[in-house]
Design an enzyme around this catalytic site. Structure first.
Site, PDB file in Angstrom:
ATOM      1  N   LYS A 130       0.818  -1.219   0.000  1.00 15.35           N
ATOM      2  CA  LYS A 130       0.000   0.000   0.000  1.00 15.35           C
ATOM      3  C   LYS A 130       0.845   1.260   0.000  1.00 15.35           C
ATOM      4  O   LYS A 130       0.446   2.281  -0.560  1.00 15.35           O
ATOM      5  CB  LYS A 130      -0.942   0.017   1.209  1.00 15.35           C
ATOM      6  CG  LYS A 130      -2.113  -0.923   1.080  1.00 15.35           C
ATOM      7  CD  LYS A 130      -3.250  -0.485   1.989  1.00 15.35           C
ATOM      8  CE  LYS A 130      -4.456  -1.384   1.850  1.00 15.35           C
ATOM      9  NZ  LYS A 130      -5.512  -1.032   2.798  1.00 15.35           N
ATOM     10  N   LYS A 213      -5.043 -10.594  -6.930  1.00 15.81           N
ATOM     11  CA  LYS A 213      -6.245 -10.654  -6.110  1.00 15.81           C
ATOM     12  C   LYS A 213      -7.334  -9.741  -6.675  1.00 15.81           C
ATOM     13  O   LYS A 213      -7.027  -8.637  -7.132  1.00 15.81           O
ATOM     14  CB  LYS A 213      -5.852 -10.185  -4.697  1.00 15.81           C
ATOM     15  CG  LYS A 213      -6.858 -10.441  -3.629  1.00 15.81           C
ATOM     16  CD  LYS A 213      -6.412  -9.868  -2.294  1.00 15.81           C
ATOM     17  CE  LYS A 213      -6.592  -8.361  -2.241  1.00 15.81           C
ATOM     18  NZ  LYS A 213      -6.640  -7.796  -0.890  1.00 15.81           N
ATOM     19  N   LYS A 216     -11.017  -3.998  -4.777  1.00 20.07           N
ATOM     20  CA  LYS A 216     -11.799  -2.804  -5.098  1.00 20.07           C
ATOM     21  C   LYS A 216     -10.902  -1.687  -5.591  1.00 20.07           C
ATOM     22  O   LYS A 216     -11.381  -0.721  -6.185  1.00 20.07           O
ATOM     23  CB  LYS A 216     -12.650  -2.361  -3.903  1.00 20.07           C
ATOM     24  CG  LYS A 216     -11.926  -2.178  -2.593  1.00 20.07           C
ATOM     25  CD  LYS A 216     -12.950  -1.986  -1.453  1.00 20.07           C
ATOM     26  CE  LYS A 216     -12.393  -2.416  -0.126  1.00 20.07           C
ATOM     27  NZ  LYS A 216     -13.399  -2.700   0.877  1.00 20.07           N
TER      28      LYS A 216
HETATM   29  P1  AMP Z   1     -11.030  -5.288   2.869  1.00 18.85           P
HETATM   30  O1  AMP Z   1     -12.030  -4.930   1.841  1.00 18.85           O
HETATM   31  O2  AMP Z   1      -9.630  -5.212   2.396  1.00 18.85           O
HETATM   32  O3  AMP Z   1     -11.280  -4.597   4.183  1.00 18.85           O
HETATM   33  O4  AMP Z   1     -11.263  -6.830   3.135  1.00 18.85           O
HETATM   34  C1  AMP Z   1     -12.344  -7.320   3.880  1.00 18.85           C
HETATM   35  C2  AMP Z   1     -12.352  -8.829   3.948  1.00 18.85           C
HETATM   36  O5  AMP Z   1     -12.529  -9.380   2.636  1.00 18.85           O
HETATM   37  C3  AMP Z   1     -11.058  -9.436   4.491  1.00 18.85           C
HETATM   38  O6  AMP Z   1     -11.395 -10.562   5.284  1.00 18.85           O
HETATM   39  C4  AMP Z   1     -10.331  -9.854   3.251  1.00 18.85           C
HETATM   40  O7  AMP Z   1      -9.443 -10.925   3.492  1.00 18.85           O
HETATM   41  C5  AMP Z   1     -11.483 -10.307   2.352  1.00 18.85           C
HETATM   42  N1  AMP Z   1     -11.127 -10.193   0.939  1.00 18.85           N
HETATM   43  C6  AMP Z   1     -10.827  -9.054   0.252  1.00 18.85           C
HETATM   44  N2  AMP Z   1     -10.532  -9.329  -1.031  1.00 18.85           N
HETATM   45  C7  AMP Z   1     -10.642 -10.682  -1.164  1.00 18.85           C
HETATM   46  C8  AMP Z   1     -10.453 -11.596  -2.257  1.00 18.85           C
HETATM   47  N3  AMP Z   1     -10.102 -11.167  -3.466  1.00 18.85           N
HETATM   48  N4  AMP Z   1     -10.656 -12.906  -2.020  1.00 18.85           N
HETATM   49  C9  AMP Z   1     -11.013 -13.349  -0.800  1.00 18.85           C
HETATM   50  N5  AMP Z   1     -11.202 -12.545   0.262  1.00 18.85           N
HETATM   51  C10 AMP Z   1     -11.013 -11.233   0.094  1.00 18.85           C
END
Ligand code: AMP
Ligand code: TRP
Length: 354
Positions: A130, A213, A216
């Site tokens: 990041k 991955k 967003k």
């Molecule tokens: P975040 O949006 O980064 O706060 O992520 C929120 C949750 O979604 C966390 O548990 C991440 O590990 C999961 N997550 C985010 N992107 C992915 C992805 N591409 N595949 C699986 N889990 C994800």
């Protein structure tokens, strides 16, 4: 996690009552993807349904480790709350709240800033990703992000933390912080948490590049499915997803070296609530021209009701605010005694008597 997700599991009279408390968080940094849904939200709902005590947090303090426009942050916080509710989180059975409404998160994070070592944080790959090349310009908060995450979890003495694969390193750091705190102060106070990284979709990959991955923050909207996408958009993104020219193999081994194909099979399995082994048996030998419409239909069937419900919920922001306020009060009631005891262990004088 298997049957340990029960609220209490006392095997024998002598075994201490072991309470499963699930905690997890998602940042309100705008837009939920299929990765968030399959890797996190869907599994949060499953744990709720299995009767575990579940606490889910919209981590707004984490979000501001990178710049957030204030009006957008407020909207994204409500939209994420709507995403939790539309996915099946029941605010009477789970606690749902936003982090900044419970002051203990920031307070415990400070203590953990004094427990964690610079060297530990320097190893965190999410910070490196990041912060990018210009680390000198990253916020101090972005560097300290994992100590706040440890505080989120340990403030509730949570025992199980469901997350996607990308959060594994942060959970290991949370364990290290708990162990060092307990050791330094000679107490057995913070639990050593179990990551719950399981199922076919712990790492949903980009639709444009099977080695990246789904995120967003990817500049290409075609790389992801958003929970707010309509049926046509979902179908179009799946139709256009990158694949290779071979038909689908008979076994999972046959998907080795074919990350895009593997990703679509995993997504299919997660949406259909089956294992990847079962999924490959169902689609063995098919061309993508046949498999993609099947996948698109399933994705629309599962996701369209969620995005519809999110839109309805967003029409009544006052109700969302009420749910978050109620959740914050219930979370605070669990957190405050744990924070007070922690201050006491550390040697902070508490004399206000209120
Ligand atoms: P975040 O949006 O980064 O706060 O992520 C929120 C949750 O979604 C966390 O548990 C991440 O590990 C999961 N997550 C985010 N992107 C992915 C992805 N591409 N595949 C699986 N889990 C994800
Ligand atoms: N760091 C997590 C992410 O980016 C979000 C998060 C913050 C979290 N605090 C947490 C996840 C506590 C689990 C438990 O996905």
């Amino acid at each position: 996690m298997t049957d340990t997700a029960q609220p209490t599991a006392t095997k024998t009279d002598t075994a201490a009552a072991f309470k499963t408390r699930v905690f997890s968080g998602i940042q309100p940094s705008g837009g939920l993807t299929l990765g968030n849904y399959l890797g996190a939200l869907k599994r949060f709902v499953e744990l709720q349904e299995r009767g575990a005590e579940t606490i889910y947090c919209i981590v707004d303090l984490h979000a501001i480790t990178v710049w957030q426009d204030p009006a957008a942050l407020r909207r994204n916080t409500r939209e994420l709350a709507a995403g939790f509710l539309a996915s099946g989180i029941d605010p009477t059975r789970s606690i749902l709240f936003n982090q900044s409404q419970v002051p203990g998160h920031a307070q415990l994070a400070w203590i953990f800033n004094c427990v964690a070592r610079m060297g530990w944080l320097n190893r965190m790959t999410q910070f490196k990703d990041k912060a990018g090349k210009n680390r000198e310009n990253a916020s101090v908060g972005l560097f300290a992000y994992p100590t706040l995450m440890a505080a989120d979890i340990l403030l509730y003495h949570a025992t199980h933390v469901p997350v996607g694969e990308d959060q594994k390193q942060h959970l290991e750091l949370t364990r290290d912080i708990a162990i060092k705190f307990n050791h330094d102060y000679g107490v057995d106070w913070f639990p050593v948490v179990e990551p719950v990284i399981e199922g076919p979709a712990t790492r949903v990959m980009s639709l444009r590049d099977g080695t990246k991955k789904m995120s967003k923050s990817d500049p290409s909207d075609m790389s992801r499915i958003n929970l707010t996408d309509d049926a046509d958009t979902i179908a179009r993104k799946i139709r256009k997803a990158r694949t290779d020219p071979e038909p689908l193999p008979e076994t999972l081994e046959g998907l080795e070296g074919r990350p895009e194909a593997r990703n679509l099979v995993n997504i299919f399995a997660a949406l259909a609530d089956i294992t990847p082994e079962q999924a490959i048996r169902q689609v063995a030998g098919k061309q993508f021209s046949e498999f993609k419409p099947m996948l698109a239909e399933l994705a629309v069937e599962r996701l369209a009701p969620i995005s519809r419900r999110m839109a309805e919920l967003m029409e009544d922001p006052a109700e969302i605010d009420r749910i978050l306020g109620d959740g914050a009060r219930r979370a605070d009631a669990i957190a405050t005694p744990i924070l007070e005891k922690t201050y006491d262990i550390v040697g902070m004088l508490r004399t206000r008597g209120d």
